[in-house]
Scaffold this active site. Structure first.
Site, short mmCIF file in Angstrom:
data_model
loop_
_atom_site.label_atom_id
_atom_site.label_comp_id
_atom_site.label_asym_id
_atom_site.label_seq_id
_atom_site.Cartn_x
_atom_site.Cartn_y
_atom_site.Cartn_z
N SER A 38 0.86 -1.18 0.00
CA SER A 38 0.00 0.00 0.00
C SER A 38 0.90 1.23 0.00
O SER A 38 2.04 1.17 0.47
CB SER A 38 -0.90 0.02 1.25
OG SER A 38 -1.54 1.28 1.39
N TYR A 87 -1.85 -1.46 10.36
CA TYR A 87 -1.99 -1.65 8.92
C TYR A 87 -0.82 -1.01 8.18
O TYR A 87 -0.17 -1.65 7.34
CB TYR A 87 -3.32 -1.08 8.44
CG TYR A 87 -3.53 -1.26 6.95
CD1 TYR A 87 -3.97 -2.47 6.44
CD2 TYR A 87 -3.28 -0.22 6.05
CE1 TYR A 87 -4.15 -2.66 5.08
CE2 TYR A 87 -3.46 -0.39 4.69
CZ TYR A 87 -3.89 -1.61 4.21
OH TYR A 87 -4.07 -1.78 2.85
#
Length: 254
Positions: free
Chosen positions: A145, A158
């Site tokens: 990401s 995350y």
């Protein structure tokens, strides 16, 4: 019996990037193993769609954080396909605790995110290696990401887990070459249910704002990401250890 068509495993394939990647690979001539943790009906729908595209498709339930379940999954893949040419490590999870709530994050939440996003990715890769080495064009693509590359408004575990995916991708590229190429994709804000879950009632407003600030004037879709995933698998034979950002130029220009 080894099948003539190449075969790919896609983890977390019941929705989003995993679903789009499985169907794109099926359209490119791959048989596909659709991994999922709990969404049985959704996984079967993806498999049915892959079959209509000409693929042989199987569904395999396994929590990638569970080492024994991962090994059983690969036994099934070897039994069904007799080969493996590509892996898309897409299974991932997050938590709802925002980074502003430092004390609200439980270590149980932290550990679960890392168990799936980091340990799971490594376990799948390790278990896949022996089968992949039998392919003349083996490739692994990990889902990272942009928050693994730069700060963003994502929960701490995350973001940290995706930074770990970036690091492991580069280390694995060195360890598994020259037989297996390992790359990662780093999507930006993506249209669909993942961001809807994260942004809630602010989804439309924030996505519209992000699109306005993006040179290509829209946010990324799962299909955009799948195009890059398949490109990394089916072409780019001299590319490994790379992290491909897919955000329409947002992070390069802001």
């Amino acid at each position: 019996m080894t099948h003539q068509r190449p075969a790919a495993l896609i983890t977390g394939a019941s929705r989003g990037i995993g679903r789009a990647s499985a169907l794109k690979l099926a359209a490119h001539g791959y048989d596909v193993a659709i991994n999922y943790a709990s969404s049985d009906a959704a996984a079967k729908e993806v498999a049915t769609a892959a079959v209509t595209l000409g693929a042989r498709a199987i569904t395999v339930a396994a929590d990638v954080a569970d080492e024994q379940a991962v090994r059983v999954m690969f036994q099934r893949i070897e039994q069904e396909f007799g080969r493996l040419d590509a892996v898309v490590n897409n299974a991932g999870t997050t938590v709802g605790t925002p980074p502003s709530d430092l004390d609200g994050l439980s270590m149980t939440e932290w550990d679960r995110v890392f168990a799936v996003n980091v340990r799971g990715m490594f376990q799948v890769t390790r278990a896949a290696a022996s089968l992949l080495r039998g392919s003349s064009h083996a490739s692994i693509v990990n889902t990272a990401s942009i928050v693994g590359l730069r700060p963003g408004p994502q929960p701490f575990p995350y973001a940290a887990s995706k930074a770990a995916v970036v690091s492991l991708t580069k280390q694995l590229a060195g360890a598994l070459g020259p037989e297996i190429r390992v790359n990662a994709i780093a999507p930006g804000w993506m249209v669909g249910e993942w961001m809807e879950d994260q942004l809630g009632d602010n989804y439309d407003r924030l996505m519209e704002r992000r699109a306005r600030l993006t040179p290509l004037r829209r946010c990324v879709t799962a299909e955009d990401v799948a195009e890059t995933v398949v490109s990394l698998i089916t072409s780019n034979p001299f590319v490994t250890g790379e992290i491909i950002v897919i955000d329409g130029g947002f992070s390069a220009t802001t």
